[in-house]
Every structure is written in C-alpha cells, then in structure tokens.
Design a protein around this motif. Structure first.
Motif, PDB file in Angstrom:
ATOM      1  N   VAL A 180      15.345  -0.561 -10.366  1.00  0.00           N
ATOM      2  CA  VAL A 180      15.133   0.828  -9.947  1.00  0.00           C
ATOM      3  C   VAL A 180      15.396   1.749 -11.134  1.00  0.00           C
ATOM      4  O   VAL A 180      14.623   2.674 -11.410  1.00  0.00           O
ATOM      5  CB  VAL A 180      16.040   1.193  -8.754  1.00  0.00           C
ATOM      6  CG1 VAL A 180      15.854   2.664  -8.384  1.00  0.00           C
ATOM      7  CG2 VAL A 180      15.730   0.307  -7.560  1.00  0.00           C
ATOM      8  N   VAL A 191      10.356   2.869  -4.244  1.00  0.00           N
ATOM      9  CA  VAL A 191      11.103   1.621  -4.035  1.00  0.00           C
ATOM     10  C   VAL A 191      10.687   1.044  -2.698  1.00  0.00           C
ATOM     11  O   VAL A 191      10.871   1.682  -1.650  1.00  0.00           O
ATOM     12  CB  VAL A 191      12.622   1.881  -4.048  1.00  0.00           C
ATOM     13  CG1 VAL A 191      13.380   0.575  -3.793  1.00  0.00           C
ATOM     14  CG2 VAL A 191      13.058   2.475  -5.374  1.00  0.00           C
ATOM     15  N   ILE A 192      10.087  -0.158  -2.736  1.00  0.00           N
ATOM     16  CA  ILE A 192       9.725  -0.836  -1.491  1.00  0.00           C
ATOM     17  C   ILE A 192      10.397  -2.194  -1.389  1.00  0.00           C
ATOM     18  O   ILE A 192      10.316  -2.854  -0.367  1.00  0.00           O
ATOM     19  CB  ILE A 192       8.188  -0.970  -1.347  1.00  0.00           C
ATOM     20  CG1 ILE A 192       7.589  -1.627  -2.599  1.00  0.00           C
ATOM     21  CG2 ILE A 192       7.562   0.394  -1.083  1.00  0.00           C
ATOM     22  CD1 ILE A 192       6.083  -1.892  -2.469  1.00  0.00           C
ATOM     23  N   GLY A 193      11.064  -2.627  -2.458  1.00  0.00           N
ATOM     24  CA  GLY A 193      11.839  -3.859  -2.397  1.00  0.00           C
ATOM     25  C   GLY A 193      13.110  -3.607  -1.598  1.00  0.00           C
ATOM     26  O   GLY A 193      13.679  -2.516  -1.662  1.00  0.00           O
ATOM     27  N   VAL A 194      13.554  -4.606  -0.854  1.00  0.00           N
ATOM     28  CA  VAL A 194      14.743  -4.453  -0.024  1.00  0.00           C
ATOM     29  C   VAL A 194      15.992  -4.646  -0.886  1.00  0.00           C
ATOM     30  O   VAL A 194      16.170  -5.691  -1.497  1.00  0.00           O
ATOM     31  CB  VAL A 194      14.723  -5.462   1.134  1.00  0.00           C
ATOM     32  CG1 VAL A 194      16.062  -5.457   1.869  1.00  0.00           C
ATOM     33  CG2 VAL A 194      13.586  -5.136   2.081  1.00  0.00           C
ATOM     34  N   ILE A 195      16.820  -3.600  -0.918  1.00  0.00           N
ATOM     35  CA  ILE A 195      18.039  -3.619  -1.737  1.00  0.00           C
ATOM     36  C   ILE A 195      19.237  -3.738  -0.812  1.00  0.00           C
ATOM     37  O   ILE A 195      19.458  -2.872   0.031  1.00  0.00           O
ATOM     38  CB  ILE A 195      18.121  -2.330  -2.578  1.00  0.00           C
ATOM     39  CG1 ILE A 195      17.033  -2.357  -3.648  1.00  0.00           C
ATOM     40  CG2 ILE A 195      19.502  -2.195  -3.207  1.00  0.00           C
ATOM     41  CD1 ILE A 195      16.904  -1.086  -4.428  1.00  0.00           C
ATOM     42  N   ARG A 255      10.894   8.064  -4.205  1.00  0.00           N
ATOM     43  CA  ARG A 255      10.766   7.820  -2.760  1.00  0.00           C
ATOM     44  C   ARG A 255      11.061   6.357  -2.428  1.00  0.00           C
ATOM     45  O   ARG A 255      10.752   5.468  -3.217  1.00  0.00           O
ATOM     46  CB  ARG A 255       9.344   8.116  -2.275  1.00  0.00           C
ATOM     47  CG  ARG A 255       8.934   9.562  -2.320  1.00  0.00           C
ATOM     48  CD  ARG A 255       7.631   9.761  -1.579  1.00  0.00           C
ATOM     49  NE  ARG A 255       7.201  11.155  -1.620  1.00  0.00           N
ATOM     50  CZ  ARG A 255       6.337  11.652  -2.491  1.00  0.00           C
ATOM     51  NH1 ARG A 255       5.806  10.865  -3.408  1.00  0.00           N
ATOM     52  NH2 ARG A 255       5.998  12.921  -2.451  1.00  0.00           N
ATOM     53  N   ALA A 256      11.627   6.137  -1.271  1.00  0.00           N
ATOM     54  CA  ALA A 256      11.780   4.790  -0.741  1.00  0.00           C
ATOM     55  C   ALA A 256      11.362   4.856   0.714  1.00  0.00           C
ATOM     56  O   ALA A 256      11.347   5.942   1.306  1.00  0.00           O
ATOM     57  CB  ALA A 256      13.222   4.321  -0.877  1.00  0.00           C
ATOM     58  N   GLY A 257      11.020   3.715   1.295  1.00  0.00           N
ATOM     59  CA  GLY A 257      10.582   3.818   2.675  1.00  0.00           C
ATOM     60  C   GLY A 257      10.439   2.493   3.390  1.00  0.00           C
ATOM     61  O   GLY A 257      10.224   1.454   2.766  1.00  0.00           O
ATOM     62  N   LEU A 258      10.584   2.576   4.700  1.00  0.00           N
ATOM     63  CA  LEU A 258      10.260   1.456   5.579  1.00  0.00           C
ATOM     64  C   LEU A 258       8.795   1.579   5.943  1.00  0.00           C
ATOM     65  O   LEU A 258       8.288   2.679   6.171  1.00  0.00           O
ATOM     66  CB  LEU A 258      11.108   1.519   6.852  1.00  0.00           C
ATOM     67  CG  LEU A 258      12.627   1.401   6.657  1.00  0.00           C
ATOM     68  CD1 LEU A 258      13.327   1.535   8.005  1.00  0.00           C
ATOM     69  CD2 LEU A 258      12.976   0.061   6.011  1.00  0.00           C
ATOM     70  N   THR A 312       0.829  -1.210   0.000  1.00  0.00           N
ATOM     71  CA  THR A 312       0.000   0.000   0.000  1.00  0.00           C
ATOM     72  C   THR A 312       0.860   1.255   0.000  1.00  0.00           C
ATOM     73  O   THR A 312       0.597   2.213  -0.741  1.00  0.00           O
ATOM     74  CB  THR A 312      -0.910  -0.012   1.246  1.00  0.00           C
ATOM     75  OG1 THR A 312      -1.694  -1.204   1.219  1.00  0.00           O
ATOM     76  CG2 THR A 312      -1.803   1.209   1.287  1.00  0.00           C
ATOM     77  N   MET A 313       1.891   1.227   0.820  1.00  0.00           N
ATOM     78  CA  MET A 313       2.819   2.354   0.874  1.00  0.00           C
ATOM     79  C   MET A 313       3.502   2.559  -0.477  1.00  0.00           C
ATOM     80  O   MET A 313       3.732   3.697  -0.901  1.00  0.00           O
ATOM     81  CB  MET A 313       3.869   2.109   1.956  1.00  0.00           C
ATOM     82  CG  MET A 313       4.926   3.209   2.063  1.00  0.00           C
ATOM     83  SD  MET A 313       6.249   2.799   3.261  1.00  0.00           S
ATOM     84  CE  MET A 313       7.091   1.459   2.386  1.00  0.00           C
TER      85      MET A 313
END
Lengths: 351, 351, 351, 351
Positions: free
Chosen positions: C253, C268-272, C293-296, C161-162
């Motif tokens: 990305v 970006v929500i995939g863990v890099i 944007r990227a985020g936890l 969702t984020m």
C-alpha cells in the motif's frame, strides 16, 4: 369518493369516482390530505381535447397510507407519505440505474395523469389514490415536517432541483433561470444552494421579478432590457456558466443557448408542446462546446438530499403557495390558476 | 526594506532585508500592503530549529504590482493583486493539468517559505516580494473589493474550500468539520455554500463553537459529548456523508473515518507533522468503501469561483480577522497568535 | 446434500449439510452447478481458529433456480443464475444508493461466509444454497454464455474491476497493479478495457509475470529491479497515474502511494488483515494531492457493464481457471490452492 | 515558398506565398514536413464562394521548429512538432479553463483556415507556417514516433476522441457511431479504447462497413436494414447507451437521438452547415432524459492521453491514410478527396 375528472378542454368536474383498491401486492392505497394543481395540468386544461375522458387528474399529492399489498416492505398503514409523480417498478434495468422515467413496466401499466394525459392510473386530485410499487414511489414524511412542506417533493421541487443539476450549477457560478413561476423559483433556490454566486432571474412579470430579487436573484425583464447584453455585462463579457429554461417556450431555449459562455451548460425543464424546436447546432452548441440536457423528473433521486435541506430550514417549499381551497372547489382552483395572474403561484387543495 | 526573518525556534525578528528585484522575465515585484500570519507559520515558530536561518517568512500577502518582467502578459505596474502561496510555472505537464503543487520547475527554483521552511524564495511578511511566473501566481483584485477581502485567497480560503471539494460535499449532505480555526471556518462556509444541509463543527473551545453555531453549524465538543454517538444521532444512525480534518491531529483523522457512513468521503487539510499515521484500512476504509483524500492547496484552481462569491457577498473572508497590527510589530503578532487563545483567529499585518 | 464445512484452521470437511429452504418471501433456492474457492477463503484456512464452527463455506457460485419466494419478481424456477457475494436487501437507504455493502438489514440477517467468517448464512461450496433478497442478489446468465464464463461475476471479476474504478483508471493512463493473481489479473484486464495505455504488473512469480506480459502488461519483479525507479523510468520521471493494490500487503500500500504522481489515485482491493496500516499522510497523500480508496465489492454495480463485455468477447474470465475438480474433492482443492504454487490460479468445483 | 491558396469554389492553386516570420515573441515558425487535407477543407472546396480569396489553406500539419520568439519557453529550433488546429493564447480565463476554442485573444488575432474560412492566419498546406502562442499550440513528437503517426493529433484524432468523450462512452457500453470516414473511424477506436462492449458503425458504403467490421465494430447499413430496429435488437430492446454523429447530416442527429436509451448521451462532431436543426426536445431529449453535446476540438486536451496510446501501440492513426502525394500535386489531392470514392479516406501531402 370525490375527485376532479377530465371531460375535455376547460371542462374539469368534481364528481364521484371509484374508491382506490389494492390491485397488486406491491400497491398501497393512500388517503389524500393535500393535493396541488401543477402547471402541466394546465396543458390539459388549455390543450387539444384528448381522445379519452372520464379519468381523475392530479399527480402532486400526499396523505396517510391506508392499506398496503403483501409485498410492500417499507410502508404500513398510518405512515404519512407523499407520492412520486413519476412511478417506477424499482427492479427493471432502468429502475436499477435510477432511471425511473424509463421504466418499461410502469409505462405498460399506466402512470399518474400528467401532461401526456395518460389515463390508465387514476390521479390524485381526489380523496384517495392507489400507488403502484409503493416501496419505490412513496416517500415518508418526517415527524418534524408538516405535509405541505413535503408536498412539492412529488414533482416541482425535484424538477427545479433537476434543472440546476442538469445544468451542472456549481460553486461560484453565474446561472440564468428563465421563469419565476413555481418551477423557476425552485430552480433558482436549488442553484443558490448548490453554490451559485449569481442567479439571474428572467421573467416578464414585475411582481415575480420583485420576489426573485428578495430571494437574492438579479431580476431581468427582457421586455425592458436586452437579455444578452445584460448577461454579458454581468459576467464581464464572458456569458453565463449555465442557463435553465423553466417555462417551456422554444425561443427561450435558443436564448438560453445564446447567453451561456463557451463550455456552458443548458437545461430544459419547462414543458414544450412543439414537436420540434430548431436549434443552432453549429453556431451555438458546437461553436461554444455546450452541454444541453432536458429531462423528466424522477423525484426518487432527489428526496434523500432535499428532505434534510427542508428539515434543516435551508429551503421552505411552502413559499410558493398563494392559494388554499377545499378539493370541492377544485374547478375554481383551476380557473384561478389558468388565469395566470401574476400573484397566483400555486393552488393547494384539501379534500 | 523591512521583513520578518527566521532566526530559529521562537526567534523571529523584524529587520532589514534585501529589496526584491526582477530576476527572470516571468517575475513580478509586488509592493505589499497586507500580509497575514498563517497557522503553518506556527510550525516554524514552535518546531525544531531548521538548518538554515536568515530568510524572510510569510506566504499570505498582497499589494500593488511595482514592476513586471518582459514575458509577463497579464499584469502591469499598478495592478492590485494577491499572491498564490503555491507557485507553478504554468507550462509543465503538471501545471497544464492544474496540478501546480507538482510543478517541477518551481520545486527546483524555490517556493515561498511555508511549513517546510523552504528558504530559497524570500517570503511576504515584508514590504515587498518577488513573485516568479507572475502570470500564473498573481490574482487580480477587482475594484469592488478591498485588499483584505481578497487576502485569504492566497492560501487558507482555498484550503478550506479544497477541504469541502476533496470530501465531495454536496447538496443535502451532512458533513463533520474538525476544527473551528481559520481553515475550519472556511471549510464550514464552503460546505454550506456547496449545499450541505448540516455542518457539524467540532472543537474544544466553547467560544469557537459558539461562533460556529452563529454561522449555522451544529456545535459538537467531544470533551462534553461522545463524538460518534452524537453524529449517529444527528444522521438517523447512518453516519455523516463527509468529514474534513482541518486541524492536523492524527487521532482526528481516525475519528473522521469513524464518523462517516458507508460510501462516505474524508479529506485531510490540516498539517500533520507525524511521519506516518496508522489508519484502519480494512475495518474503516475498506469495510465502508470510503474515499480518502489529502492535499496541498492550489489557489489558482479556486480563485475563479471564490472571487464572485466574495463579490456577491455570499462569503466575507474578513470575518476571521481578530487582530490588525503594523508589520513592525510582527513579532508581537506571532506571540499573540502562538498563544492560541480562543479569541485569536487571524493576525493581519500592514507594512 | 453435501457441502464443505468449516471445522477450524486447515480442517475443512466435505460432509452432509441441511438442504436449503425458502425462509422468507424474498428468498430463492439455487441448485449449484459451479462453485469456486476464493483467495479470501484461504484467510479462513490459514487464519486463527474462529469461535464458531460447522458452517458451510463458499461465496462464488451459480447454478439453476429451484424455487422462489412469493415476493420474488424477476426470477423463476429454471433460470440460470450466479449469486452476488455481497448481499443487499435492495430497499434500505444504503441499497437505494447502490451501497449494498452498507445494507443494515443483511448485516443483521447474515451474509455468505467470507473472510470475516460470518456463519449466519450457509455458503455455496455445496450442492445448493438459499439466497436472500433474490431480486437484488441473483444475476441472470444469458443463453449465449456458459456458467463458468459468468461464475466470477459473483466476486473477483467485479473486485478487480472495482480496483480500476476506484483508482479512476482512464484513457491513456499508466497504472501499476500490485499482484498477478486472480484479482490482480482482472484489475489489469479492467484497466486495459478502461483505456490504460500502460499497465505495469508487479509480482514476485516469474511465471505469473510472463502471463501478464502475454496479456499486454509490462512485467515488473521488485526482487529484480527497483520498483520506484522503474516506474519513474517508464513514465518520463512523473510517476504513474494510478496504482491498485490487489494482494493485501501493508508495505505494498505504501509502495502504491510511492509510485503515483502528484494528483494520482490509489485503490486497495487486497484483503489486509492488519488492524492498522501506517500511512505517510503528509509526505505521501498530502504532498502529492492523492485520492485513496478501498472497498468491498458490490457485484450488483458491475454486472450490467461486465456482462456485455463477456458476451462480446472482450473479456474471457475463464482464463484464470487452472484446476477443475468435483465438489467431493473440495478439500484437495483447498490444499492445492493453499500451497500457492505459481501455476495455481483458480480452482472450480462441480457438485 | 509554395502553398495551396484559396481562389474560390473548386479553385485552389499551388503557388508562391510569403515565407512565415516571427511576428510576436510567443510565435514559432515551423518548416512543414507533412500536411493533410481535412474533411472540413472540403466545405471550402464545395461551398459558397467566400468574400476573401488569396489565403493559404490547411490546419493539419507538422514538421520541425525553425525559429521561436523570445517568450517561447517549451520549444526550440530543431524540435519535431505537430500543430493544434485550434489555437489558444494559454492565459485568458477560457484558456485557463482549458476551453481553448473560446479564447478571445486568438479569435481577435485570427486562426488557421478552417471550415469558417477565417483568412487571418495563413494555413499549413505549405512549406512552412507561423504558429502563434507556440507554447500552447505545438505538441512535441516523441523520438519513438514517426511524424505521420502524430500528424492527426492536430485535429481529427482528438475530434473522434472528443466524440466518445462528449457521449461519455464507458465500460461495457453500446455506442452507435454515424460515419466510417476518418473522424468516424477515430470515434470508433476511441469508443473501443474507452471500454465499449459494442460499437455499431453506421455507413452507406459497404467497403467502409467491411473495414469497420475488421476493427471489431458491428456494421449497419441503414439502406439495407432498419436502423432503429437493428439497434433495439442488439440492445435487448433498450436502445444504445450513446451515439456519436461524425458526418454532419441533420437527419442523422435526429437518428442519434432516436437510437439511444433513456439516460443516453448523444454527441455531434460532424460539421453541420445548416443554420438550425429541428430537434425533438419533448419527445426525444426530455422524454428520455438525454445529454446532448456538440463541440469544436481542442487538441491540447487530448494529446497527453493519446500520445502514450500511440506510443504503446494501442492506436495506429496512420490506418486511415490511403493517399500520399507531394504538396505540388495538392490540387489533385483535393480532387481525389472531393470525389468521395469509398476507398479514399485521407490524403497526406509532403512539401
């Protein structure tokens, strides 16, 4: 201890009231060092008698924390604080959304005495007060600031700021602010800080307009010039981007709608006691695609941005203080304030 | 007429160029009265030789409309105007969304010479220029303003303003601006006008930092103090709300990411010639939930708000002008500007 | 009680671990009924050995409250709950801004084991767990829902969702989602619910693409067709409005930046796990005026909107569950999940 | 050619009218293939007689471009188009801000006949029409769509969409839509597409409520159940997040204010003919911190997002068409529509 107590219309008295005590683990007790009289207190002074009397007035105050309940995590004895006029529990679904004015828990438990005259929670025109849900409703005063500089974070500074926010005042805008009293002054300041190119200050008092001009506003006395024509003239015939009603007069709400352009925004922060206000939905709001907002202040949402502006000297809220008195003379303070002489802006009391 | 012509690296010449003419019904021809040298022009001066030579330089200019095509509706001969450095056709799906930098029609037809060295449209370091889609790309200069006051609306004033906008600088924020040159100066001004409580100005030139301090910024020389530590100290250990890179140095982009707090915003408006910049996506952008933006300026989106700020005196863009010369001495202007002496900020040429 | 314990790369064991106990007045202890294996757990399974071993894994779990500390106000014994994977104290300046991932207090006190392998707080692939600051980090499961329906509110449903939120997916948009695994699936669903007209689902697994097509997405296998050309074809040559990287591959990305239009948004929500990713700032982000944007994830910010969507049947998060096993077989669960067969999406364990 | 002409209250006639001709270089002439009767046309049918008669009615129409003026750049003879009911010049300061309803040039030059009965520009319930500023006010119909599918982009589909936008309907929201007529139906659809978890559809017609239920709404007949109580019950006592008035009844505007929660949003898109509507500013808007908006539709702002939703099949605007007739029977069409039988939703006429 001493407090100013409501006994009816124009019958306020400084008398002995019960000392505040911790009643809940989230409470704090604050020893009050500064407390102010708010324009909304005057609604109680002038208004219809309330069914209940004997409660302590006041919702703009600060001082030093004297005691905290066991569940209070952010504050401790000795902290210098000011107190939010709108209290929230901090945990319900409304508080989670930062909509403290909708907090059901506090609505049930009482709030500081304000225009609605809610008597369940004793107010802060006194030597001390109990503050519920202290972690949510106290604001720490930084060492660099005197208590008076932070005092209006309790209500009217965030109220004026909210006026500019609800009217979405932004970079390069022209905004009309109705009222040059304490709240209007802060709405003008907030509009300037948010980037307004032109703030048109409306009032009937020439002295107040003169001070607005000194603040960089364009003064407009609707008794002397046509409001709408003057705004159109200043905006190349388009109308203002935004308007803020900061007095509480129904006809001014309609004037605010009248002076903004297509796509404009109108906010109402003045307290309107009329049950209903007739508004031109079709010819005003709809034909001009307006956004219209009114709101109760939630200081919790503004302190984080206002505090650094005060600390950095971009804003000096003490500019509105015209009278300082001891709490013992509080009734005289009300009388001075109620007379609404032009040079009376704000009365601060010291217990 | 005369114009400054590109002949290769450090080989610019003032020489005779073709007079501008209406070529399309949406064109206007402007007689140029003021034209400036932009930092991005220096990329051409210093950069690798381009495959094409012989084109006129310049994209920051203004003057008087001399002639308009038959489809131009908003301007006529005699109007005082400045010209947008980014041109749009005004009607494609990108222009409709106010994304003029994405206009396909202009990309196909050429644009003013800039950092990319696009030679299809002669530039404005000359006595005149043809402006395509004049209704979209000309801005009228109000009578109350001199041409120099409006000159930087062509590029660098909106660029600095965009830097603050992309970094969402707002009420009460702390923002770090990397660079105190012309663009950095305007990013700082725009941040202040948008309500920043604290603007931290970063540069290596002490003289520029001194002037930033006079503008109300907090100067920070990373050669003399630790950048990150100083920002943390000024922000109670939290980090800045926003950072703007206004120079174009890859390592400063990483510094910008480094100094903002969780939830912060970073914008890049400095021109970076490196193909790719390594960024810490996981430990920087993701771990701190950042917003990162870069962008080409579209002055069309800023004029409506910047013009009243200049007219009302909240902003004086001429503050950056340090050198004024005749167009005939334009090569000397480039040499002075390229030397990057600390006290050279902006060179304005008069045909 | 039993829990799955980290002993090194590919060496996880179901063994006896200490029973959770209230350690702080804000704690709750939860008896776990459902717990899932997250894609980020696989980084620990496959990754370099950590310097510390012996801690309990797992951060996607729920069950029944068994005990609460004295300061917990919103929950009591017997409540059915799921637990946020990102914990916040609820009161610091970051938590007040709803930026729980920046909470200093929790950072100091430990968090549930995740990709970073932080071992200070035992995880939830066990029969029970202690949850700090329970009022902030527990979510009540409505009676109308089974626990499995709410289980992914702990992490991956809000993460997807984020992704859509950070990419500002909106009404009528075209969005490219990289990845059709659990997080990608939810990013696609969230994009559809937010009003996307077209969701282009990118993956190399034909079976996953087939299921994406059944969900109403347009499948795109970059091994079979040119990614950029296909996106341009589907968007009338403009490029997508938004792109979401939901796998964690640096080259994707850059692909995400490549397929969006001028003015587009990339999240970006995939863990890099790479330290730094080279990005085309000038030719990509700047030339196209992108937002990146990227985020936890902070599930606290999404539950209030996701819960009613699940209750009303607009979203069924259990669609991704392909395997259900007892906790005792948890190691087999990891092995199945780690093999990354196309038809393995999500493994749920029951203690 | 033939057109439906206004001769007074309930006196509309199909008769010969002048053929449309290019009068300005920005004009286009459209041969009309489909034209609809709008609810706002009924205000003219039922309303007080206007001082002027003899003008052609209609503002929801489309067809094929027959001729364009010399300055029209985006359209040519043969293009299939629909026409915006709100016309803008595309170049003034309001149009530049996408506030076409505020366009001064069009206001001066006339607009299509609508609720205000502006007779300066002949309407589109005819065999053809002249469209001013064609580049701004025509929308191309993609080959994949039939003309009827695009027809309501002229007015009521964007109007319903705007209702959801002005009420900021979003992900997971509960929204109350007053009215299940054509505009209400589209407001409900737009709310669902924007991510509402629950759309409560209010009407007095059981048949319309039944169809709203089939669309996934929760039907509410205020003649059978208490409106406010039912909304509170459905929202766990909180109130709705948003409400949309899509009929035009003053008491429903107050109901809309009444059913939303603190922090809620109310939009009015129904046409209200009353001069002024009494609104509870203090107890409603202010006490609940509401946002209130009304607006005239500007289809130009919605086509870019609505078109792909129709093309991708997420939205089928033809669902509201209940009657199709030849233009020659247009008066019968008005009579059927004016009778407001429950099963009459929309009448489409074919010249």
């Amino acid at each position: 201890m001493k407090g100013i107590v409501y006994h009816g219309q124009e019958d306020f008295r400084v008398e002995d009231v019960a000392d505040p005590k911790i009643q809940d683990e989230h409470d704090a007790v604050v020893r009050i060092e500064k407390t102010a009289i708010c324009g909304s207190d005057l609604h109680l002074w002038h208004g219809d008698p309330l069914p209940i009397t004997g409660f302590t007035l006041g919702h703009e105050f600060g001082g030093v924390v004297e005691e905290v309940g066991s569940a209070v995590g952010r504050f401790q004895k000795g902290d210098r604080v000011v107190v939010s006029c709108t209290a929230g529990c901090g945990q319900c679904s409304f508080c989670h959304r930062h909509l403290y004015s909708g907090c059901q828990k506090v609505a049930a438990a009482g709030a500081f005495t304000n225009v609605f005259g809610n008597p369940l929670l004793p107010g802060g025109q006194a030597e001390g007060a109990r503050v519920p849900f202290a972690d949510t409703n106290l604001f720490r005063v930084p060492e660099s600031l005197g208590l008076e500089q932070a005092l209006f974070l309790t209500d009217i500074l965030p109220t004026g700021t909210m006026g500019a926010e609800l009217a979405e005042v932004g970079f390069g805008d022209t905004v009309v602010v109705f009222g040059c009293g304490p709240v209007g002054t802060f709405a003008q300041r907030a509009s300037q800080i948010r980037g307004a190119a032109m703030v048109i200050a409306v009032d009937l008092h020439e002295g107040r307009l003169e001070r607005a001009k000194e603040r960089g506003c364009i003064p407009l006395n609707p008794a002397k010039e046509d409001l709408r024509e003057r705004v159109l003239e200043l905006t190349h015939g388009e109308g203002a981007d935004a308007a803020i009603e900061a007095i509480g007069v129904p006809s001014l709400v309609r004037d605010a709608i009248d002076v903004v352009r297509t796509g404009g925004r109108v906010s109402v922060i003045g307290v309107i006691t009329a049950d209903e206000v007739p508004l031109p939905i079709m010819s005003g709001l709809m034909a001009k695609n307006l956004t219209f907002r009114a709101g109760l202040v939630m200081p919790q949402n503004h302190v984080q941005s206002l505090m650094p502006l005060i600390e950095q000297g971009r804003l000096d809220p003490t500019e509105i203080i015209t009278h300082r008195m001891p709490l013992a003379d509080g009734v005289a303070g009300y009388e001075v304030f109620a007379a609404r002489e032009e040079d009376v802006m704000k009365v601060v009391l010291t217990p």
